[in-house]
Design a protein around this motif. Structure first.
Motif, PDB file in Angstrom:
ATOM      1  N   ARG A  49       0.810  -1.237   0.000  1.00  0.00           N
ATOM      2  CA  ARG A  49       0.000   0.000   0.000  1.00  0.00           C
ATOM      3  C   ARG A  49       0.832   1.272   0.000  1.00  0.00           C
ATOM      4  NH1 ARG A  49      -3.877  -2.463  -2.188  1.00  0.00           N
ATOM      5  NH2 ARG A  49      -5.398  -0.801  -1.839  1.00  0.00           N
ATOM      6  N   LEU A  83       0.429   9.657   4.979  1.00  0.00           N
ATOM      7  CA  LEU A  83      -0.156   8.308   5.059  1.00  0.00           C
ATOM      8  C   LEU A  83       0.887   7.253   4.699  1.00  0.00           C
ATOM      9  CD1 LEU A  83      -3.573   9.160   3.382  1.00  0.00           C
ATOM     10  CD2 LEU A  83      -3.306   8.310   5.723  1.00  0.00           C
TER      11      LEU A  83
ATOM     12  N   THR B 505      -0.479  -4.148   4.483  1.00  0.00           N
ATOM     13  CA  THR B 505       0.224  -3.637   5.654  1.00  0.00           C
ATOM     14  C   THR B 505      -0.686  -2.922   6.665  1.00  0.00           C
ATOM     15  OG1 THR B 505       2.096  -3.302   4.177  1.00  0.00           O
ATOM     16  CG2 THR B 505       2.248  -2.321   6.374  1.00  0.00           C
ATOM     17  N   PRO B 506      -1.501  -1.955   6.221  1.00  0.00           N
ATOM     18  CA  PRO B 506      -2.245  -1.169   7.217  1.00  0.00           C
ATOM     19  C   PRO B 506      -3.165  -2.010   8.090  1.00  0.00           C
ATOM     20  CG  PRO B 506      -2.950  -0.646   4.957  1.00  0.00           C
ATOM     21  CD  PRO B 506      -1.722  -1.474   4.852  1.00  0.00           C
ATOM     22  N   ARG B 508      -2.946  -5.428   8.574  1.00  0.00           N
ATOM     23  CA  ARG B 508      -2.191  -6.445   9.306  1.00  0.00           C
ATOM     24  C   ARG B 508      -1.483  -5.849  10.516  1.00  0.00           C
ATOM     25  NH1 ARG B 508       1.348  -7.731   5.424  1.00  0.00           N
ATOM     26  NH2 ARG B 508       3.043  -6.545   6.354  1.00  0.00           N
ATOM     27  N   VAL B 509      -0.875  -4.682  10.341  1.00  0.00           N
ATOM     28  CA  VAL B 509      -0.099  -4.071  11.413  1.00  0.00           C
ATOM     29  C   VAL B 509      -0.918  -3.024  12.179  1.00  0.00           C
ATOM     30  CG1 VAL B 509       2.079  -2.944  11.997  1.00  0.00           C
ATOM     31  CG2 VAL B 509       1.933  -4.342   9.932  1.00  0.00           C
ATOM     32  N   GLY B 510      -1.676  -2.234  11.425  1.00  0.00           N
ATOM     33  CA  GLY B 510      -2.377  -1.109  12.031  1.00  0.00           C
ATOM     34  C   GLY B 510      -3.345  -1.507  13.133  1.00  0.00           C
ATOM     35  N   ASP B 536      -4.980   9.554  14.080  1.00  0.00           N
ATOM     36  CA  ASP B 536      -4.125   9.515  12.896  1.00  0.00           C
ATOM     37  C   ASP B 536      -3.908   8.077  12.412  1.00  0.00           C
ATOM     38  OD1 ASP B 536      -2.157  10.789  11.008  1.00  0.00           O
ATOM     39  OD2 ASP B 536      -0.779   9.487  12.108  1.00  0.00           O
ATOM     40  N   LEU B 537      -3.657   7.187  13.371  1.00  0.00           N
ATOM     41  CA  LEU B 537      -3.429   5.776  13.040  1.00  0.00           C
ATOM     42  C   LEU B 537      -4.694   5.148  12.449  1.00  0.00           C
ATOM     43  CD1 LEU B 537      -1.718   3.194  13.172  1.00  0.00           C
ATOM     44  CD2 LEU B 537      -2.246   3.032  15.611  1.00  0.00           C
ATOM     45  N   GLN B 539      -7.172   6.614  10.987  1.00  0.00           N
ATOM     46  CA  GLN B 539      -7.445   7.175   9.672  1.00  0.00           C
ATOM     47  C   GLN B 539      -6.535   6.543   8.620  1.00  0.00           C
ATOM     48  OE1 GLN B 539     -10.130   9.355   9.640  1.00  0.00           O
ATOM     49  NE2 GLN B 539      -9.998   8.769   7.474  1.00  0.00           N
ATOM     50  N   THR B 540      -5.302   6.246   8.994  1.00  0.00           N
ATOM     51  CA  THR B 540      -4.376   5.588   8.063  1.00  0.00           C
ATOM     52  C   THR B 540      -4.874   4.187   7.701  1.00  0.00           C
ATOM     53  OG1 THR B 540      -2.518   6.803   9.022  1.00  0.00           O
ATOM     54  CG2 THR B 540      -1.978   4.865   7.716  1.00  0.00           C
ATOM     55  N   VAL B 541      -5.305   3.434   8.710  1.00  0.00           N
ATOM     56  CA  VAL B 541      -5.801   2.076   8.449  1.00  0.00           C
ATOM     57  C   VAL B 541      -7.020   2.145   7.535  1.00  0.00           C
ATOM     58  CG1 VAL B 541      -6.785  -0.003   9.511  1.00  0.00           C
ATOM     59  CG2 VAL B 541      -4.894   1.180  10.635  1.00  0.00           C
ATOM     60  N   THR B 543      -7.950   4.545   5.403  1.00  0.00           N
ATOM     61  CA  THR B 543      -7.683   5.082   4.069  1.00  0.00           C
ATOM     62  C   THR B 543      -6.834   4.141   3.224  1.00  0.00           C
ATOM     63  OG1 THR B 543      -7.642   7.266   5.095  1.00  0.00           O
ATOM     64  CG2 THR B 543      -6.836   7.129   2.839  1.00  0.00           C
ATOM     65  N   MET B 544      -5.866   3.485   3.853  1.00  0.00           N
ATOM     66  CA  MET B 544      -4.852   2.770   3.083  1.00  0.00           C
ATOM     67  C   MET B 544      -5.143   1.280   2.896  1.00  0.00           C
ATOM     68  SD  MET B 544      -2.778   5.241   2.327  1.00  0.00           S
ATOM     69  CE  MET B 544      -1.027   4.945   2.070  1.00  0.00           C
ATOM     70  N   SER B 545      -6.122   0.729   3.607  1.00  0.00           N
ATOM     71  CA  SER B 545      -6.356  -0.716   3.514  1.00  0.00           C
ATOM     72  C   SER B 545      -6.947  -1.105   2.169  1.00  0.00           C
ATOM     73  CB  SER B 545      -7.255  -1.187   4.650  1.00  0.00           C
ATOM     74  OG  SER B 545      -6.532  -1.178   5.848  1.00  0.00           O
ATOM     75  N   ARG B 546      -6.741  -2.378   1.844  1.00  0.00           N
ATOM     76  CA  ARG B 546      -7.052  -2.858   0.512  1.00  0.00           C
ATOM     77  C   ARG B 546      -8.509  -3.254   0.348  1.00  0.00           C
ATOM     78  NH1 ARG B 546      -5.927  -8.296  -1.292  1.00  0.00           N
ATOM     79  NH2 ARG B 546      -5.753  -8.455  -3.561  1.00  0.00           N
TER      80      ARG B 546
END
Lengths: 238, 605
Positions: A49, A83, B505-506, B508-510, B536-537, B539-541, B543-546
């Motif tokens: 990602r 991000l 990643t987001p 699995r880890v987030g 913030d974390l 929002q990252t998970v 926005t960025m997850s698949r």
């Protein structure tokens, strides 16, 4: 080759051929989109990602998203960069990465990305997982501590080498790389010249006895940041 | 390697045509016969199917109900979701451990019984509940747990644990489950009388394009949660190039707090199968798959029987209703314990005998779905709605519900309310009205849409259930005045950590990182700066997850941060010096203090 699709990345006009991904078109036009699991010659994975861009405001992985006429892509903006930095930091704390004594240092794409993004220390707590090292193979070391689960070795072995030496087992935080054998890498038909060995972006799959053939300081990303080669290439040239 | 293992593997593979895409059926059968899928079995399977052993191990290791290690002939899987724990699942767990003399994750020394935890098994209105192999046991107590173990030790037959039968078709001879439907409110769409075969006959009397138009006119949207317009999905699949095409019914009802599809399948399978058949006619498919979650395996024989009766009556199979140009059949694909398979592309991966990893999109399933062919994936309730729309016409359907959300919604309501169960309500109903129906008026908070949904506070109980406001796949969890919403949010994160496929990643880890910080706050160790960190974390998970799992797994954090900020603020320490402590200094020097026998002046300053 006539470009038939036009779109913009951060305001710059990008010519592209239909069927290309945003990442490929950007690269051709001299625009670097940071990436980790993507690797030239392999099927895009869309898992790390890091290459996420905003396409008309919607987050999409540039390595799997096809180009479309007129779309507005955000790549190197403050929001996207923040991000991406979080994702890179996640990869650092998820594994056990010790750049100072990793022989991949200077050639490692994860480390190079951290430098490019100005990451000195992650803000997330280290997870310190217990992971296995497999040193059984005569010519190749598999160190899962440094694995970022990008799947390059899985795809290269399956699609290029035609062997399927590697695959993922488990799910979620228990996911890890496994080998096609009862126990160890030595029992597989992996050869040191396989594509699967060459494509690892980090120090998880290493060729034995050549770790310091190129001294630290003279390595790929010691001189200039990752992605500089793409940005230096003239637009349209490859 | 034993010759019998080889022979068994060969026999099971042969029964599935040595088809690699049937790997799920093959390993499920092999596990029933051999107890587990060990390395030898994986190697034998790989040889039979012409694949690599690591591919078999990769697939087996993905699913919670498949095991690569020896386990007991009987596996007790106790549901440990928050709702079941509110009903006493922890006491039940302790009783199981004491009576068996083992901990969760272990097998009794005689190899008879394995004890495991499992996330929501869709029995939240009658918990604590557990699966004993395929047999569901509900309304457990510590006494019941001890009795179950004693009986299993005596006769070893999970089926004999069912001493009373549930209502409706739960008492059917092919079901024989102690599960109850708890249908509290029957609405005019799903739980209404139907004439078997009428919808199909009406559909076949018009063209496929007209069927799609009827579904579009009814403005039917997906009932699984995402709310995509069903008619549009069908149109895409119909127009897409590629043969054959497939219809897949998503009965992988895994969202915590959701159990309405179980009740629909128990009471109205004909309505669902008719909907699938109509979808097949509309898009030009001859094959349908019902993907049934592993937890609902007890319904399988019954559903197979319903399919057989439909074939006998000319409603399924060759030349449906005598039409020489339309054949359509349905098979049941079992799941094996993976929440992510409710995500439609993960479900397709699972149907192909692979790990339940979601696929990259585009292409979308309507273009390239099952085996790369055009496929529609619809929820159980959506397909039941289709049958009603064809029976009575789209106009009648549109009269129900609200402007943007026509029709009804079947809700699964559980938690702190007097009448937990299944309610069919018109869209547009206020949350407060829903709470009144179920007897949960004094709720402190309501989680709408399952673990991946929103935690709604009292001030917002006048919001409405519909696609434009509070969207839900059906899960409504009611939490009373004494509940701790942040502890609940943390339990949802535990769920997502276990159920993430780990591909991106987001997610699995987030989720692991979100849990770490929320836990710290819940333990009273949080700082006010942690709230910005969490925001913030999360929002990252998101926005960025698949896939949808990661895109919604941070919702428990995001919605509690928004709606229960006061609760967070009361828990975190406020610093006036502007410094953010990275660790607890006093605790860190504790060991050294003990060693030298005096307190550090600096650490306790």
């Amino acid at each position: 080759m006539s470009a038939t699709v036009e779109f913009t990345i951060d305001g710059k006009e990008i010519p592209a051929q239909p069927g290309q991904t945003i990442l490929e078109a950007a690269q051709q036009a001299g625009v670097y989109i940071p990436r980790l699991c993507w690797c030239k010659g392999l099927v895009p994975h869309g898992s790390c990602r890091v290459c996420t861009v905003l396409v008309n405001g919607r987050p999409q992985a540039a390595c799997t998203q096809p180009v479309a006429p007129g779309v507005v892509v955000e790549n190197n903006t403050e929001k996207v960069t923040a991000l991406r930095r979080n994702i890179i930091e996640m990869l650092f704390v998820e594994g056990n990465h010790f750049c100072m004594f990793c022989e991949k240092s200077g050639n490692c794409e994860l480390q190079a990305l951290a430098y490019r993004f100005g990451i000195t220390a992650p803000k997330y707590p280290y997870l310190f997982p217990q992971r296995d090292v497999d040193a059984s193979h005569p010519d190749v070391l598999l160190d899962r501590n440094r694995c970022i689960l990008c799947g390059r070795c899985v795809r290269a072995s399956r699609d290029v080498d035609g062997k399927h030496v590697f695959d993922f087992v488990g799910r979620g935080p228990h996911k890890r790389i496994a080998v096609n054998a009862a126990a160890r890498l030595a029992e597989t038909d992996l050869k040191v010249a396989d594509k699967a060995v060459e494509v690892c972006p980090v120090g998880a799959i290493l060729k034995k006895r050549v770790g310091y053939a190129v001294p630290v300081g003279q390595r790929q990303y010691d001189q200039q940041p990752i992605g500089s080669d793409i940005e230096a290439a003239p637009a349209g040239g490859r | 390697m034993s010759a019998s293992l080889e022979a068994t593997t060969r026999e099971v593979c042969a029964a599935c045509g040595r088809d690699r895409t049937r790997l799920m059926d093959i390993v499920r059968t092999l596990q029933e016969r051999l107890g587990y899928i060990g390395g030898d079995t994986a190697a034998a399977l790989a040889r039979e199917l012409g694949i690599h052993r690591v591919e078999v191990e990769s697939m087996v290791s993905f699913y919670a109900f498949l095991s690569h290690r020896p386990q007991g002939r009987i596996v007790i899987r106790l549901c440990n979701d928050y709702l079941d724990r509110m009903l006493g699942a922890d006491e039940v767990a302790a009783a199981f451990e004491a009576e068996l003399g083992i901990r969760f994750g272990q097998t009794t020394p005689d190899g008879a019984i394995t004890l495991q935890h499992v996330p929501c098994i869709g029995m939240c209105d009658q918990g604590p509940a557990a699966l004993v192999n395929d047999v569901v046991v509900t309304e457990l107590s510590s006494d019941a747990a001890r009795r179950i173990v004693r009986e299993l030790r005596k006769h070893g037959d999970p089926a004999r644990l069912v001493t009373r039968l549930g209502d409706g078709n739960n008492a059917h001879p092919l079901v024989r489950a102690m599960v109850n439907n708890n249908i509290r409110r029957r609405g005019p769409v799903i739980f209404s009388p139907m004439v078997r075969g009428e919808a199909i006959r009406k559909a076949l009397a018009i063209t496929p394009a007209e069927v799609i138009r009827a579904v579009k006119t009814a403005r039917l949207r997906g009932r699984g949660g995402a709310g995509f317009p069903t008619g549009m999905k069908w149109e895409f699949a119909r127009a897409a190039a590629g043969e054959p095409k497939y219809v897949v019914c998503n009965a992988d009802e895994g969202e915590p707090g959701t159990f309405k599809d179980r009740v629909i399948l128990t009471e109205l399978p004909d309505r669902v199968f008719a909907g699938m058949t109509i979808a097949g006619y509309a898009i030009g498919a001859a094959e349908g798959v019902l993907y049934l979650r592993g937890e609902y395996a007890y319904l399988r024989k019954y559903l197979e029987d319903v399919l057989a009766r439909r074939r006998a009556d000319g409603l399924l199979g060759q030349q449906i209703c005598g039409r020489s140009d339309f054949s359509f059949d349905i098979r049941i694909q079992m799941g094996a314990g993976a929440y992510v398979c409710g995500e439609e592309t993960a479900l397709l991966s699972s149907c192909e005998g692979l790990r339940g990893d979601p696929k990259n999109r585009p292409p979308f399933p309507a273009q390239k779905g099952l085996f790369g062919r055009p496929t529609v994936v619809n929820n159980v309730e959506t397909l039941a709605c289709v049958t009603k729309i064809l029976e009575e016409g789209p106009a009648t359907f549109c009269e129900l519900g609200s402007q943007g959300s026509p029709g009804t919604k079947v809700l699964s309501i559980s938690g702190d309310c007097r009448s937990p169960g299944v309610f069919e309500v018109p869209f547009g109903i206020k949350l407060s009205e829903v709470l009144a129906l179920a007897g949960g008026e004094d709720a402190l908070a309501v989680q709408v849409g399952g673990a991946s949904g929103q935690m709604v506070a009292r001030e917002e109980f006048d919001r409405t259930i519909c696609y434009d406001d509070l969207a839900t796949g059906g899960s409504i969890m009611v939490f009373g005045p004494d509940r701790n919403v942040l502890e609940i949010a943390e339990s949802f994160l535990d769920f997502f950590i276990e159920e993430s496929c780990g591909y991106c990643t987001p997610c699995r880890v987030g989720n692991v990182l979100l849990k770490e910080r929320l836990h710290r706050i819940n333990a009273g160790q949080g700082e006010s700066a942690d709230l910005d960190y969490l925001q913030d974390l999360a929002q990252t998970v998101k926005t960025m997850s698949r896939c949808g799992l990661g895109q919604t797994s941070a919702n428990p954090v995001l919605t509690t941060l928004k709606n229960f900020r006061v609760t967070y603020n009361a828990l975190v320490r406020k610093r006036t010096n502007g410094l953010v402590p990275a660790f607890d200094l006093a605790a860190a020097v504790g060991a050294a203090e003990a060693l030298v026998g005096r307190k550090s002046e600096h650490a306790h300053a």
